[in-house]
Write an enzyme that holds these catalytic residues in place. Sequence first.
Site, short mmCIF file in Angstrom:
data_model
loop_
_atom_site.label_atom_id
_atom_site.label_comp_id
_atom_site.label_asym_id
_atom_site.label_seq_id
_atom_site.Cartn_x
_atom_site.Cartn_y
_atom_site.Cartn_z
N GLU A 95 -9.21 -25.52 1.95
CA GLU A 95 -8.09 -24.61 2.20
C GLU A 95 -6.78 -25.19 1.69
OE1 GLU A 95 -8.09 -21.59 2.95
OE2 GLU A 95 -10.19 -21.39 3.48
N CYS A 267 -10.04 3.29 2.20
CA CYS A 267 -8.82 2.88 1.53
C CYS A 267 -7.83 4.03 1.35
CB CYS A 267 -9.16 2.28 0.18
SG CYS A 267 -7.71 1.69 -0.68
FE1 SF4 Z 1 -8.72 0.13 -2.12
FE2 SF4 Z 1 -8.57 -2.25 -3.28
FE3 SF4 Z 1 -10.91 -1.19 -2.74
FE4 SF4 Z 1 -9.41 -0.13 -4.66
S1 SF4 Z 1 -10.33 -2.16 -4.65
S2 SF4 Z 1 -10.54 0.97 -3.10
S3 SF4 Z 1 -7.40 -0.43 -3.79
S4 SF4 Z 1 -9.38 -1.81 -1.28
#
Ligand code: SF4
Length: 522
Positions: A95, A267
């Site tokens: 990390e 999303c």
């Molecule tokens: Fe959403 Fe990122 Fe997945 Fe695209 S890659 S659907 S922006 S979470």
Amino acid sequence: MSKIRMARSSKRGIQHGTGKRQKSPRKREESVILYKGLPSQQFSFHTFSSEVEIETFQKRLLAWYNKCKRDLPWRKLATTEADADRRAYAVWVSEIMLQQTQVASVINYYNRWMLKWPTLQNLAGASLEEVNELWAGLGYYSRGKRLQEGARKIVSEMAGHMPRTAEELQKLLPGVGKYTAGAIASIAFGQVTGVVDGNVIRVLCRIRAIGADPTNSAVTDRLWALSHALVDPAHPGDFNQAMMELGATVCTPRAPLCTECPVRQHCRAHRRMEKELKDSTKRLIGRSASKCSQVLDVEECASPAGCCSLCLPPSELWDPSLGVTNFPRKTAKKQPRIENTATCVLQRRCHEDKPEYLIVQRPCTGLLAGLWEFPSILLCPGQEKQHKATMAKHLQAWVGSDVAVGRLQHVGEVLHIFSHIRQTYTIYFLNLDKHEGNCKMESALPLCRWVTKSEFQNSAVSTAMKKVLKAYEKWRSTISVSKVTKRKRDSLCASEPALEADRSSSKRQLSLDSFLAPQPKN
Ligand code: SF4
Ligand code: ZN
């Protein structure tokens, strides 16, 4: 579940993968923080609508992670190492190395480090010089120093045992911030705690359409609350790594691979992009845009426009060309400071006429603390014009007598960008005579030493200094080539005057021919 996994779980006293999903009291407590003060619709728009949605999200993300995760050495150690302290140490090193550094650059350093210092005790017994030598080239050198200080503290004050919770790790170990503490505690000890780093910020901002400035402390608090609420109580370490992996490999800053994303259904940035596309298509085929937006979309924030502290601010309208990368909001980058340093490759030939270079150690605090460099001097603004004279004066201490300015040869300039400094090195070269810079100097000035080229490469020197040596070598080879060419030309001139004469006459003939040649018509 493997025997090791079971052993680890019971040792940690934390229930892991028992078949049933454990509802952790910590998670409930964090959820309360998350929901506090948020109107219900805003809660569901910028957070998650229900526990069921959170569980689906966790399941999808973990399934993807288990299938697609990169095979990285620290991940292997984190799952196979049965000893909790060794496991936590392995995660801690990774990390710290990964802070501000790409995975690809870290792998070699990590393997070499773990080979040299496989345990906290080994690291505690190392010298700072050894740590700096191994760290050389990785940048942000104070990270290595803090790791070593932390290891010494654990061995001398904590009986060799790493603190077991994120709170203690952050409080007790130097260089361990909130993110690193959460990562170690969740990955090595299974503590149900979220993490927020650059990758997680990007994923969360897109998943929940957070367009407010993520560097604002109120927004950062919301992101932490969101990550605590999302973390899978049965697999907190894997979940956190999955979020970071998603940000690093799929939800990337400039070209996210939404079609491959395991959590696309959750999303909001993606849905917003699809909606905007649909609206613009409708506008193109003649249906009024206002009619489109009259239909209340459940995927929109319920707060009146411009009133939500998490939405894109009204001044930053949705940019169709950016798609999902409208999130997170770009923050203005602080301009790096501009600095100029004069540095000198000081060379002598002592043993078997081999060239040796003088390197001096930097102070033990500040930029590149404790690292070695060619004699260098930071120039004050406006002093650039006199830097040759300044350098000559600075070198007196190492040469042992006055250095005439005319002896310094200008090699060139090298630019090196540190995180916050744009540093230009003006390079000089000075070749010492036999009686100068002799070996006595080392005892007179303990913070300097003469090294051969290979010793230089293996010393704790920064990347910037390696660039300086490279520039010097390039300059030197150009000088040698031009000397050889000049010698050859001189000998040719001496032995073939007729040929030269021929050449010049044929040149003259060529120009005459071109003058007499018919000109092209327009
Ligand atoms: Fe959403 Fe990122 Fe997945 Fe695209 S890659 S659907 S922006 S979470
Ligand atoms: Zn909002």
